[in-house]
Write a protein that holds these residues in place. Structure first.
Motif, PDB file in Angstrom:
ATOM      1  N   ASP A 167      41.175  47.704  42.061  1.00  0.00           N
ATOM      2  CA  ASP A 167      41.186  48.801  41.096  1.00  0.00           C
ATOM      3  C   ASP A 167      42.639  49.092  40.725  1.00  0.00           C
ATOM      4  O   ASP A 167      43.531  49.031  41.578  1.00  0.00           O
ATOM      5  CB  ASP A 167      40.546  50.056  41.698  1.00  0.00           C
ATOM      6  CG  ASP A 167      39.061  49.863  41.974  1.00  0.00           C
ATOM      7  OD1 ASP A 167      38.434  49.077  41.243  1.00  0.00           O
ATOM      8  OD2 ASP A 167      38.552  50.488  42.921  1.00  0.00           O
ATOM      9  N   THR A 168      42.877  49.424  39.473  1.00  0.00           N
ATOM     10  CA  THR A 168      44.258  49.651  39.033  1.00  0.00           C
ATOM     11  C   THR A 168      44.903  50.854  39.716  1.00  0.00           C
ATOM     12  O   THR A 168      46.124  50.951  39.791  1.00  0.00           O
ATOM     13  CB  THR A 168      44.313  49.845  37.506  1.00  0.00           C
ATOM     14  OG1 THR A 168      43.394  50.880  37.137  1.00  0.00           O
ATOM     15  CG2 THR A 168      43.939  48.555  36.783  1.00  0.00           C
ATOM     16  N   LYS A 198      44.444  45.758  34.707  1.00  0.00           N
ATOM     17  CA  LYS A 198      43.070  45.270  34.711  1.00  0.00           C
ATOM     18  C   LYS A 198      43.077  43.789  34.336  1.00  0.00           C
ATOM     19  O   LYS A 198      44.059  43.289  33.775  1.00  0.00           O
ATOM     20  CB  LYS A 198      42.235  46.066  33.707  1.00  0.00           C
ATOM     21  CG  LYS A 198      42.061  47.534  34.068  1.00  0.00           C
ATOM     22  CD  LYS A 198      41.213  48.244  33.026  1.00  0.00           C
ATOM     23  CE  LYS A 198      41.021  49.711  33.399  1.00  0.00           C
ATOM     24  NZ  LYS A 198      40.198  50.439  32.390  1.00  0.00           N
TER      25      LYS A 198
END
Length: 241
Positions: A167-168, A198
């Motif tokens: 996840d960023t 992403k």
């Protein structure tokens, strides 16, 4: 695995990279009676530079392995031929500050294990960490006093198909927590946040690719009882689809 220092060569002479061996799919966990594997891998690395293990180095390598908790593993063995003689061991999988402190004491590390424990607890108060690792240098005269403390906010398993998918915002709280460390530069932290992204699609004549960028782990270098440096190990992966 090779590790290169990015920067200008000293006196115009390029340095040799660091050489690392990783057990990979056959991890060396604690409490598995694999002292011979530890010595064999260490001898293999030393053969690159025509070094030979002396009796004190052998004893320290065996002690480091025999002191490992059962849930930890020797993740990598490394040497830096252009630096001082020694083997760098990465021991991964510690799940608490107390476990790290107890392990360091059992290996006769000459640094202050309580200060390492305090550093970890301070980070825990500010952010969430999944697992810890330590990097120690085995030298001719014993263990080096400088210690690398590796922090992982996500457990990564080699056989996991989502190994590189993050996840960023995975590292956001941890990077914010690092702002309190005096040696950390805020512009570097901003650059790290900007590095994570992403999955990006890339089209070329040879086909379609996905580019993944993120942070693998962050290492705090503890010297003389305090955090002297912080290093981020980032990745960029190109996947053909």
């Amino acid at each position: 695995m090779l590790e290169f220092d990015v920067g200008s060569a000293k006196n115009g002479i390029p340095e040799l990279p660091g050489f690392f061996l990783r057990p990979g799919n056959i991890p060396i966990y604690g409490d598995e009676n694999k002292q011979n594997d530890v010595l064999s891998l260490s001898n293999a690395l030393y053969s690159i530079t025509n070094w030979k293990l002396n009796s004190q180095e052998r004893q320290k390598l065996e002690l480091i392995y025999q002191s490992q908790p059962a849930n930890t593993r020797l993740d990598s063995f490394g040497i830096f031929p252009s630096r001082s003689r020694g083997i760098r061991l990465a021991v991964m999988g510690f799940n608490s500050p107390e476990q790290v402190k107890d392990y360091l004491q059992s290996t006769d590390w000459h640094g202050d294990g309580s200060k390492v424990q305090k550093t970890i607890k301070s980070l825990q108060d500010r952010t969430q960490i999944a697992r810890y690792g330590i990097n120690v240098d085995v030298r001719k005269d014993g263990l080096g006093q400088e210690l690398g403390l590796t922090t992982m906010v996500k457990q990564r398993y080699t056989n996991d198909k989502r190994y590189w998918l993050d996840d960023t915002d995975l590292w956001d709280s941890f990077l914010d927590a690092l702002k309190q460390e005096k040696c950390v530069l805020k512009d570097k932290l901003l650059a790290l946040k900007g590095w994570m992204s992403k999955p990006e699609m890339n089209f070329s004549k040879s086909g379609c690719f996905v580019i993944l960028r993120g942070i693998h782990h962050i290492k705090l270098v503890i010297s003389e009882g305090h955090v002297s440096k912080v290093k981020a190990y980032v990745f960029m992966v190109l996947i053909a689809i």
